[in-house]
Design a protein around this motif. Structure first.
Motif, PDB file in Angstrom:
ATOM      1  N   TRP A 142     -35.300  18.276   5.735  1.00  0.00           N
ATOM      2  CA  TRP A 142     -35.331  18.438   4.345  1.00  0.00           C
ATOM      3  C   TRP A 142     -37.082  18.414   4.077  1.00  0.00           C
ATOM      4  CZ3 TRP A 142     -37.960  14.428   1.963  1.00  0.00           C
ATOM      5  CH2 TRP A 142     -37.935  13.281   2.748  1.00  0.00           C
ATOM      6  N   GLY A 168     -29.798  27.995   1.416  1.00  0.00           N
ATOM      7  CA  GLY A 168     -28.810  27.461   0.617  1.00  0.00           C
ATOM      8  C   GLY A 168     -27.767  28.768   0.608  1.00  0.00           C
ATOM      9  N   ASP A 169     -26.762  28.500  -0.398  1.00  0.00           N
ATOM     10  CA  ASP A 169     -25.568  29.402  -0.474  1.00  0.00           C
ATOM     11  C   ASP A 169     -26.178  30.751  -0.698  1.00  0.00           C
ATOM     12  OD1 ASP A 169     -23.947  27.116  -0.284  1.00  0.00           O
ATOM     13  OD2 ASP A 169     -23.850  26.962  -2.416  1.00  0.00           O
ATOM     14  N   ASN A 185     -25.787  31.012   5.150  1.00  0.00           N
ATOM     15  CA  ASN A 185     -24.664  30.123   4.884  1.00  0.00           C
ATOM     16  C   ASN A 185     -23.260  30.957   5.051  1.00  0.00           C
ATOM     17  OD1 ASN A 185     -23.341  27.904   4.349  1.00  0.00           O
ATOM     18  ND2 ASN A 185     -25.223  27.030   3.040  1.00  0.00           N
ATOM     19  N   ARG A 215     -18.253  26.473   7.530  1.00  0.00           N
ATOM     20  CA  ARG A 215     -18.375  24.890   7.072  1.00  0.00           C
ATOM     21  C   ARG A 215     -17.278  23.865   7.824  1.00  0.00           C
ATOM     22  NH1 ARG A 215     -19.248  26.661   0.892  1.00  0.00           N
ATOM     23  NH2 ARG A 215     -21.248  27.328   0.999  1.00  0.00           N
ATOM     24  N   GLN A 235     -26.313  17.273   5.583  1.00  0.00           N
ATOM     25  CA  GLN A 235     -26.011  18.398   4.730  1.00  0.00           C
ATOM     26  C   GLN A 235     -26.048  18.236   3.225  1.00  0.00           C
ATOM     27  OE1 GLN A 235     -25.674  21.587   6.328  1.00  0.00           O
ATOM     28  NE2 GLN A 235     -25.812  22.200   4.113  1.00  0.00           N
ATOM     29  N   THR A 276     -28.969  20.330   1.139  1.00  0.00           N
ATOM     30  CA  THR A 276     -28.694  21.070   0.043  1.00  0.00           C
ATOM     31  C   THR A 276     -29.564  20.803  -1.483  1.00  0.00           C
ATOM     32  OG1 THR A 276     -26.500  21.463   0.796  1.00  0.00           O
ATOM     33  CG2 THR A 276     -26.732  21.828  -1.661  1.00  0.00           C
ATOM     34  N   ASN A 323     -32.087  23.104  -3.503  1.00  0.00           N
ATOM     35  CA  ASN A 323     -31.838  23.543  -4.938  1.00  0.00           C
ATOM     36  C   ASN A 323     -32.823  22.761  -5.988  1.00  0.00           C
ATOM     37  OD1 ASN A 323     -29.819  25.518  -4.500  1.00  0.00           O
ATOM     38  ND2 ASN A 323     -28.452  23.945  -3.712  1.00  0.00           N
TER      39      ASN A 323
END
Length: 524
Positions: free
Chosen positions: A191, A237-238, A242, A247, A374, A378, A382
């Motif tokens: 991160w 990210g999404d 991804n 998942r 995780q 995330t 974001n």
């Protein structure tokens, strides 16, 4: 960690730090002068994307990938990457290379041509795999560019480290266990890389056409740009690499056997969601198989254990055969603010960061910790620059800034050690620069991108195009030395000849080729 630092600080071992091996794989979209995705085939003047040693394509025919050979010099690695860019620009005509991770203007999946590699069995497999990715995740995701950073310690280091530990087991198993420890720590701390170097807080709205559940805000009244106000790297990210289908895939890095067995199972077992996609009936191959993963590379991860495979060998078989040889970091955004998307200071920080992950204690990871990690990734993707943002730890939530400062204090010790083997001060200087980003989030690339968009009143697409044009002028202004240009021209012709040889050497049907390829997983 201290005993490892002390061992490396000894005069007779310090020189091993000058032998760290690194390589860079950098992706760039080919675009038209107007900033649209190029629809032209891979230029023949760039050689064969199947066999060229330094110029290939990834998912799309328009997504170039530049590869540097393994090297021990930061400066030489970056110069090699610069040379590749200059050669490519000499062959592109009026096309440009997109200077950012999130794509230029795209007009839906049909505007993203899938990469082609020729008529051989291996070439057909590569293209069908990409068709499968398009059906499973959409082609737009595959138009995102990134930088992969390959890192390994010299063999002499491992031999010394193994002897110092009392020669436990086979050397290759010791190396594998140490690299697995690096990977677990990387997941704990990655991160920080996302915060410090993420450069994709915004995206052209054309990328999300017909998608309403993206959760982004409009940057401008016209809605040309969508963004996260405190986002850092939407690519991670999404919106990016991804997969909701993946998942539930719990990949464990506590042992190589567990890692290999988990991915092997995902490749071998059918997955109901993909059963509707044609898989060879009457010759219609729209994917390689209907399993959760077609091959190992479909598992999206921020870091991968790697080993150079033999011709035709699967990556999992190579790992089982010889253990981990190097690691591949996959979460680095292309920076629009530098000519090749990455600079020497960032490379030096990556070396210090990865060496910190290698040398630090790295206990096994369980499901609860994986969930926390995780969630942290995330959150930073974001909301990384959000004031007061807290991350999860085993002891509860703690402010990102506190955790980052603690991490950087440890990385600074490693940087000081690296400086004893290199130019004094360079590694610690880059750590100090990252510390300033923690104190002032406006210094991060993601904040700079949004700030320049506001100050220049430009949407994301327009700002990235301006930087693409700036770096095009940079590369075209200074031609390659004649000997370097001649070498690239020779590699081009040799790669085209190598592709022809591969095509001429096929003696079995594609169906037989696939059967033999997948049979390797039965034996892994």
């Amino acid at each position: 960690m201290q005993h490892y630092l002390q061992a490396l600080a000894a005069p007779d071992t310090r020189q091993l730090l000058r032998q760290i091996h690194r390589g860079i794989e950098k992706e760039s979209l080919r675009i038209t002068p107007e900033g649209r995705l190029a629809q032209t085939p891979h230029p023949r003047a760039l050689g064969s994307a199947l066999t060229h040693p330094s110029i290939t394509t990834d998912y799309s025919e328009a997504l170039l990938e530049f590869i540097t050979p393994v090297d021990t010099s930061v400066e030489h690695t970056l110069q090699t990457l610069e040379d590749v860019h200059r050669y490519v620009y000499s062959q592109l005509g009026d096309e440009l290379l997109w200077s950012a991770s999130m794509p230029c203007v795209v007009a839906g999946d049909n505007s993203i041509p899938v990469a082609r590699y020729g008529s051989s069995n291996v070439a057909r497999m590569k293209t069908i795999y990409r068709y499968g990715l398009g059906h499973r995740y959409g082609r737009a995701m595959q138009a995102i560019a990134g930088i992969h950073y390959n890192f390994s310690m010299p063999q002499a280091y491992w031999e010394q480290d193994w002897r110092a530990a009392g020669q436990p087991g086979a050397l290759k198993d010791w190396i594998t266990e140490r690299y697995l420890g690096l990977i677990r720590n990387f997941h704990r701390y990655s991160w920080l890389l996302i915060y410090l170097y993420g450069a994709s807080p915004a995206v052209c709205s054309s990328f999300l056409r017909d998608r309403d559940s993206h959760g982004l805000e409009a940057f401008d009244p016209e809605g040309r740009t969508l963004y996260q106000p405190y986002g850092t790297a939407l690519r991670m990210g999404d919106l990016g690499y991804n997969s909701s289908a993946q998942r539930g895939l719990r990949v464990c890095y506590n042992s190589l056997d567990n890692y290999v067995d988990t991915l092997r199972s995902a490749i071998m077992q059918p997955h109901a969601d993909y059963g509707r996609i044609p898989t060879g009936l009457n010759g219609d191959y729209q994917q390689l198989n209907d399993s959760l993963l077609q091959i190992e590379n479909e598992f999206y991860s921020t870091i991968r254990p790697k080993r150079v495979a033999y011709s035709g060998e699967t990556p999992l078989h190579a790992l089982r055969r010889g253990g981990i040889e190097y690691i591949e970091v996959r979460c680095i955004d292309v920076s629009p603010f530098t000519p090749v998307g990455i600079d020497a200071a960032q490379v030096r920080f990556l070396d210090a960061f990865l060496l910190y992950c290698l040398l630090g204690d790295s206990p096994p990871c369980d499901d609860d910790e994986q969930s926390r990690l995780q969630a942290n990734l995330t959150a930073v993707v974001n909301r990384g620059r959000e004031p007061g943002l807290c991350l999860r730890t085993a002891q509860g939530e703690r402010p990102l800034k506190e955790l980052a400062r603690e991490l950087l204090a440890g990385i600074d010790q490693v940087a000081a050690l690296l400086d004893t083997a290199h130019e004094p001060g360079e590694h610690r200087e880059t750590v100090a620069a990252q510390r300033r980003k923690i104190d002032d989030p406006d210094l991060t690339p993601s904040a700079r991108l949004l700030r320049e968009m506001r100050e220049r009143d430009l949407p994301y697409f327009r700002l990235a195009l301006d930087y693409s044009q700036q770096w095009a002028r940079h590369f075209r202004a200074e031609p390659l030395p004649a000997t370097t240009a001649a070498r690239f021209a020779r590699e081009t012709e040799e790669s085209l000849a190598a592709q022809r040889d591969i095509e001429a050497s096929d003696t079995i049907s594609f169906e037989q080729y696939l059967e033999q390829f997948y049979a390797q997983y039965q034996a892994v």
